[in-house]
Design an enzyme around this catalytic site. Structure first.
Site, PDB file in Angstrom:
ATOM      1  N   ASP A 102       0.840  -1.184   0.000  1.00  0.00           N
ATOM      2  CA  ASP A 102       0.000   0.000   0.000  1.00  0.00           C
ATOM      3  C   ASP A 102       0.889   1.253   0.000  1.00  0.00           C
ATOM      4  O   ASP A 102       1.872   1.332   0.741  1.00  0.00           O
ATOM      5  CB  ASP A 102      -0.858  -0.068   1.281  1.00  0.00           C
ATOM      6  CG  ASP A 102      -1.900   1.016   1.354  1.00  0.00           C
ATOM      7  OD1 ASP A 102      -3.058   0.738   1.007  1.00  0.00           O
ATOM      8  OD2 ASP A 102      -1.550   2.135   1.779  1.00  0.00           O
TER       9      ASP A 102
ATOM     10  N   ASN B 225      -2.429  13.081  -2.812  1.00  0.00           N
ATOM     11  CA  ASN B 225      -3.557  13.597  -3.599  1.00  0.00           C
ATOM     12  C   ASN B 225      -3.922  15.026  -3.171  1.00  0.00           C
ATOM     13  O   ASN B 225      -4.201  15.879  -4.011  1.00  0.00           O
ATOM     14  CB  ASN B 225      -4.778  12.689  -3.429  1.00  0.00           C
ATOM     15  CG  ASN B 225      -4.745  11.522  -4.401  1.00  0.00           C
ATOM     16  OD1 ASN B 225      -4.328  11.669  -5.543  1.00  0.00           O
ATOM     17  ND2 ASN B 225      -5.174  10.367  -3.943  1.00  0.00           N
TER      18      ASN B 225
ATOM     19  N   HIS C 176      -5.356  15.094  -7.687  1.00  0.00           N
ATOM     20  CA  HIS C 176      -5.677  13.717  -8.088  1.00  0.00           C
ATOM     21  C   HIS C 176      -5.002  13.277  -9.383  1.00  0.00           C
ATOM     22  O   HIS C 176      -4.612  12.107  -9.492  1.00  0.00           O
ATOM     23  CB  HIS C 176      -7.195  13.517  -8.154  1.00  0.00           C
ATOM     24  CG  HIS C 176      -7.797  13.380  -6.792  1.00  0.00           C
ATOM     25  ND1 HIS C 176      -7.906  12.170  -6.156  1.00  0.00           N
ATOM     26  CD2 HIS C 176      -8.274  14.306  -5.921  1.00  0.00           C
ATOM     27  CE1 HIS C 176      -8.433  12.346  -4.954  1.00  0.00           C
ATOM     28  NE2 HIS C 176      -8.679  13.638  -4.793  1.00  0.00           N
TER      29      HIS C 176
ATOM     30  N   ASP D  30      -3.010   9.797  -9.795  1.00  0.00           N
ATOM     31  CA  ASP D  30      -3.217   8.819 -10.878  1.00  0.00           C
ATOM     32  C   ASP D  30      -1.891   8.504 -11.582  1.00  0.00           C
ATOM     33  O   ASP D  30      -1.604   7.356 -11.912  1.00  0.00           O
ATOM     34  CB  ASP D  30      -4.212   9.360 -11.911  1.00  0.00           C
ATOM     35  CG  ASP D  30      -5.643   9.303 -11.395  1.00  0.00           C
ATOM     36  OD1 ASP D  30      -5.848   8.741 -10.294  1.00  0.00           O
ATOM     37  OD2 ASP D  30      -6.547   9.816 -12.085  1.00  0.00           O
TER      38      ASP D  30
ATOM     39  N   GLU E 223      -5.109   2.414  -3.494  1.00  0.00           N
ATOM     40  CA  GLU E 223      -3.647   2.493  -3.589  1.00  0.00           C
ATOM     41  C   GLU E 223      -3.023   1.197  -3.093  1.00  0.00           C
ATOM     42  O   GLU E 223      -1.903   1.157  -2.646  1.00  0.00           O
ATOM     43  CB  GLU E 223      -3.123   3.704  -2.809  1.00  0.00           C
ATOM     44  CG  GLU E 223      -3.279   3.644  -1.299  1.00  0.00           C
ATOM     45  CD  GLU E 223      -4.555   4.319  -0.785  1.00  0.00           C
ATOM     46  OE1 GLU E 223      -5.588   4.279  -1.494  1.00  0.00           O
ATOM     47  OE2 GLU E 223      -4.506   4.874   0.322  1.00  0.00           O
TER      48      GLU E 223
END
Ligand code: MG
Length: 310
Positions: free
Chosen positions: A181, A189, A194, A198, A224
């Site tokens: 993770d 973010n 965002h 991505d 994630e």
């Protein structure tokens, strides 16, 4: 451009085969010729077989009808369109041919106009079929892969994990099962936006794929969160592999719009000697997840094995 098909003409009457071949040539359809049923079946079994089959009813080797039966028993993604040719045109014969898997029927001697029209029906049907197969392949891909990273999604991954474990039991291999993770992903973010998040997920997906071998499993199982499954000799080696991946990520320059974004990842893992209880995949997942929780608790950017946290 018109959808093009390749035809097979199977007829033991050489003059009749030649006549059809010349006609098809004239209509722009490429064709191969076979003079008996065995030769015809061989053509159909080729890696890229003809898709429009014009089969004479009576031939040595296999008859057109026997060929139909054989071909329909083969599991094909793109089954061929089959036209049976015969001088017999009784209702019983036509019905029998269609019942055995033929798509259409043409009576000899050929009426050129009718033959041409029927070939066109065949071509249209094959075109429709090809489009359908193509759409299904695309849908299947969409349903199995994560759009952002191109990795397997959770559902598809878990389906494959069961196969992987069964194979590992057969080959007596050992596996490392890891859940990992990205650390502080929400902060990334919030700070960079965002689209940056991505971009990191995409770059990370690539990086993870490069670190593992093509036959290892890797998937994105949540926002994630990723899952890795690879075969490995022993627990010590499993630890080394994950530690190497952890360091690679720490050192990698994740970039978005010219800015370098530092990224680290926490790992939880369990070393598995697979046995017949394939249903334990869920247990392994839970163990790796508990170990991941420990990595987060202990300060992140760490690899923890389940054995060390119970
Ligand atoms: Mg014949």
């Amino acid at each position: 451009m018109a959808f093009s098909v390749r035809a097979l003409i199977a007829d033991d009457d050489k003059a009749s085969a030649k006549l059809v071949e010349v006609l098809l040539q004239k209509w722009g359809i490429e064709a191969v010729v076979a003079h008996d049923g065995l030769e015809a079946l061989e053509q159909v079994m080729q890696p890229e077989p003809p898709s429009l089959l014009i089969l004479d009813w009576e031939m040595p080797g296999y008859s057109g009808i026997e060929l139909c039966q054989k071909i329909r028993q083969i599991d094909m993604a793109n089954p061929p369109y089959i036209i049976i040719c015969t001088a017999r045109d009784s209702a019983e014969h036509i019905a029998e041919g269609l019942n055995q898997g033929a798509n259409d029927f043409v009576t000899k001697p050929f009426n050129t106009q009718v033959l041409r029209a029927r070939m066109e029906v065949g071509r249209r049907t094959l075109e429709l079929q090809a489009r359908l197969v193509d759409a299904m392949t695309r849908l299947d891909h969409l349903a199995s892969y994560d759009e952002l990273t191109g990795l397997l999604n959770r559902r598809a991954l878990f389906e494959r994990l069961h196969e992987d474990f069964s194979r590992a039991v057969r080959t007596e291999s050992r596996l490392c099962f890891s859940v990992c993770d990205i650390d502080w992903f929400k902060r990334i973010n919030d700070k960079y936006g965002h689209p940056a998040g991505d971009a990191i997920l995409r770059q990370l997906g690539e990086l993870l794929s490069q670190q593992l071998r093509p036959y290892d499993r890797i998937g994105r199982i949540g926002g994630e969160e990723f899952l890795l499954l690879f075969s490995v000799k022993d627990a010590g080696r499993a630890h080394k592999v994950l530690e190497r991946i952890r360091v690679e990520i720490e050192r990698f320059r994740f970039e978005f719009e010219g800015r370098v974004i530092p990224v680290t990842m926490s790992f939880g893992a369990t070393f598995v000697i697979p046995d017949e209880r394939v249903e334990r995949v869920e247990d392994y997942f839970s163990h790796a997840d508990q170990a991941l929780y420990q990595s987060k608790e202990k300060g992140r950017n760490l690899v923890t094995f389940f054995d060390n946290c119970v």
